[in-house]
Design a protein around this motif. Structure first.
Motif, short mmCIF file in Angstrom:
data_model
loop_
_atom_site.label_atom_id
_atom_site.label_comp_id
_atom_site.label_asym_id
_atom_site.label_seq_id
_atom_site.Cartn_x
_atom_site.Cartn_y
_atom_site.Cartn_z
N VAL A 15 -3.63 -4.44 -7.93
CA VAL A 15 -2.71 -5.50 -7.51
C VAL A 15 -3.16 -6.85 -8.06
CG1 VAL A 15 -1.74 -6.70 -5.52
CG2 VAL A 15 -1.98 -4.21 -5.47
N ARG A 16 -4.45 -7.11 -7.99
CA ARG A 16 -4.95 -8.40 -8.48
C ARG A 16 -4.77 -8.53 -10.00
NH1 ARG A 16 -7.00 -11.65 -5.00
NH2 ARG A 16 -8.24 -12.85 -6.46
N PHE A 67 3.51 -2.32 -8.37
CA PHE A 67 4.63 -1.95 -7.50
C PHE A 67 4.51 -0.50 -7.05
CE2 PHE A 67 7.88 -5.17 -9.45
CZ PHE A 67 7.31 -6.20 -8.72
N ALA A 68 4.25 0.38 -8.01
CA ALA A 68 4.13 1.81 -7.69
C ALA A 68 2.95 2.05 -6.75
CB ALA A 68 3.96 2.62 -8.97
N HIS A 69 1.83 1.38 -7.01
CA HIS A 69 0.63 1.53 -6.19
C HIS A 69 0.89 1.05 -4.76
CE1 HIS A 69 -3.62 1.66 -5.22
NE2 HIS A 69 -3.57 0.38 -4.86
N ALA A 72 1.77 2.04 0.91
CA ALA A 72 2.52 1.59 2.09
C ALA A 72 3.97 2.06 1.99
CB ALA A 72 2.45 0.08 2.20
N PRO A 73 4.22 3.35 2.20
CA PRO A 73 5.57 3.89 2.00
C PRO A 73 6.61 3.34 2.97
CG PRO A 73 4.11 5.57 2.89
CD PRO A 73 3.26 4.38 2.59
N THR A 74 6.20 2.82 4.11
CA THR A 74 7.16 2.29 5.07
C THR A 74 7.52 0.83 4.80
OG1 THR A 74 5.40 1.67 6.60
CG2 THR A 74 6.37 3.86 6.88
N LEU A 75 6.85 0.21 3.86
CA LEU A 75 7.11 -1.19 3.54
C LEU A 75 8.48 -1.32 2.88
CD1 LEU A 75 5.96 -4.09 3.40
CD2 LEU A 75 5.10 -3.52 1.14
N GLN A 76 9.34 -2.10 3.47
CA GLN A 76 10.69 -2.33 2.95
C GLN A 76 10.73 -3.70 2.30
OE1 GLN A 76 13.22 -0.04 3.04
NE2 GLN A 76 11.67 1.33 3.86
#
Length: 105
Positions: free
Chosen positions: A55-56, A81-83, A88-92
């Motif tokens: 991410v960084r 984005f994919a990572h 965090a699959p529930t992150l909308q």
């Protein structure tokens, strides 16, 4: 002007100001709601991925993405984005919200 004309004009002005106030409230609620959603997504991502190398590494790509309004999508950003979505699959959150969160790290 007669008294009935003055009363009618006052009534029209009252109704017009009420309509403007209602429009202002609806617009304000929409803006505040979208800012709140972006802030929530930003804080969720930034708190849990602050030290994540993938991410960084996507910060420069995220800056280009935000500055170009989504036209420039770098490889590192797509990987981030994919990572994030895998971790965090529930992150909308939209891509723009995620890119802003990456920039907030």
């Amino acid at each position: 002007m007669t008294r009935s004309h003055l009363l009618g004009a006052a009534l029209l002005l009252t109704l017009a100001s009420a309509a403007n106030a209602t429009s202002f409230v609806v617009t304000t609620d929409a803006v505040v709601g979208s800012v709140a959603a972006t802030t929530d997504a930003t804080s969720d991502v930034s708190s849990s991925f602050r030290d994540d190398k993938i991410v960084r590494a996507a910060r420069d790509d995220a800056a280009s993405f935000v500055a170009s309004q989504g036209d420039i999508r770098g490889v590192k950003l797509e990987s981030a984005f994919a990572h994030i979505r895998q971790q965090a699959p529930t992150l909308q959150a939209s891509d723009v919200q995620l890119a802003q969160a990456i920039l907030a790290l």
